[in-house]
Design an enzyme around this catalytic site. Structure first.
Site, short mmCIF file in Angstrom:
data_model
loop_
_atom_site.label_atom_id
_atom_site.label_comp_id
_atom_site.label_asym_id
_atom_site.label_seq_id
_atom_site.Cartn_x
_atom_site.Cartn_y
_atom_site.Cartn_z
N GLY A 41 1.19 -1.41 -0.27
CA GLY A 41 0.34 0.05 0.08
C GLY A 41 0.75 1.42 -0.07
N GLU A 57 -0.32 0.67 -6.15
CA GLU A 57 -0.27 0.55 -5.24
C GLU A 57 0.22 -0.58 -4.83
OE1 GLU A 57 2.06 2.26 -3.05
OE2 GLU A 57 1.37 4.05 -3.27
N GLU A 61 4.41 -2.19 -5.68
CA GLU A 61 5.14 -3.15 -5.41
C GLU A 61 5.10 -3.98 -5.10
OE1 GLU A 61 3.49 -1.71 -1.29
OE2 GLU A 61 4.40 0.19 -1.01
N SER A 77 -2.68 4.85 12.02
CA SER A 77 -1.52 4.26 11.89
C SER A 77 -0.96 5.89 12.44
CB SER A 77 -1.37 4.06 11.09
OG SER A 77 -0.29 3.91 11.32
N GLU A 112 10.74 -7.34 0.22
CA GLU A 112 11.31 -9.12 -0.64
C GLU A 112 9.60 -9.25 -0.87
OE1 GLU A 112 12.46 -11.35 2.16
OE2 GLU A 112 13.77 -9.69 2.67
#
Length: 150
Positions: A41, A57, A61, A77, A112
């Site tokens: 994200g 996103e 990614e 958050s 990763e």
């Protein structure tokens, strides 16, 4: 506006892309939470809808596309520094989506990636609330409580 010590919350999205009971997670390559496992994200760009941002996103990614439906949850958050000052504040909208296509490959901010069962998250550093969120949302998918676009 900076991500760190912002003057207002930043709006972002994340995607729980799932396939055969596994969630696609990325290992963050940048702060905040560098080297922690998280849902793919990022921030919403000006003029972009939540769904467009989530699809972009996820693709940037992971190289993957998924069947994005409506958002399934939104949460704050907020991280504070040692002095109590707000260091980061994101409002994140989460999508839960079945894998459609693409060969998973870590890109953009991801160092990763991996397809993981919820129980495989034990012992891995994760962003706050990620394991619980994955378990809850995957359980809902299996119980068919979250509509999935076909």
């Amino acid at each position: 506006m900076s991500r760190f010590y912002p003057d207002a919350p930043r709006a972002g999205v994340s995607v729980l892309c799932h396939r055969e009971g596994r969630a696609l997670l990325i290992k963050r390559g940048k702060a905040p939470y560098k080297d922690h496992w998280s849902l793919p994200g990022g921030l919403i760009e000006l003029g972009e809808t939540l769904q467009e941002a989530a699809a972009r996103e996820l693709l940037e990614e992971t190289g993957v596309t998924a069947a994005l439906g409506a958002p399934v949850e939104t949460f704050d958050s907020i991280q504070r520094d040692d002095n109590g000052k707000v260091a980061t504040h994101f409002i994140l909208t989460v999508f839960c989506a079945a894998y459609l296509s693409g060969t998973p490959s870590a890109g953009d901010d991801a160092a990763e990636l991996d397809w993981l069962l919820p129980e495989e998250l034990a012992g891995r550093p994760t962003t706050p609330g990620t394991p619980e969120r994955i378990r809850r949302l995957l359980d809902a998918v299996l119980a068919r409580n979250i509509p999935q676009r076909q």
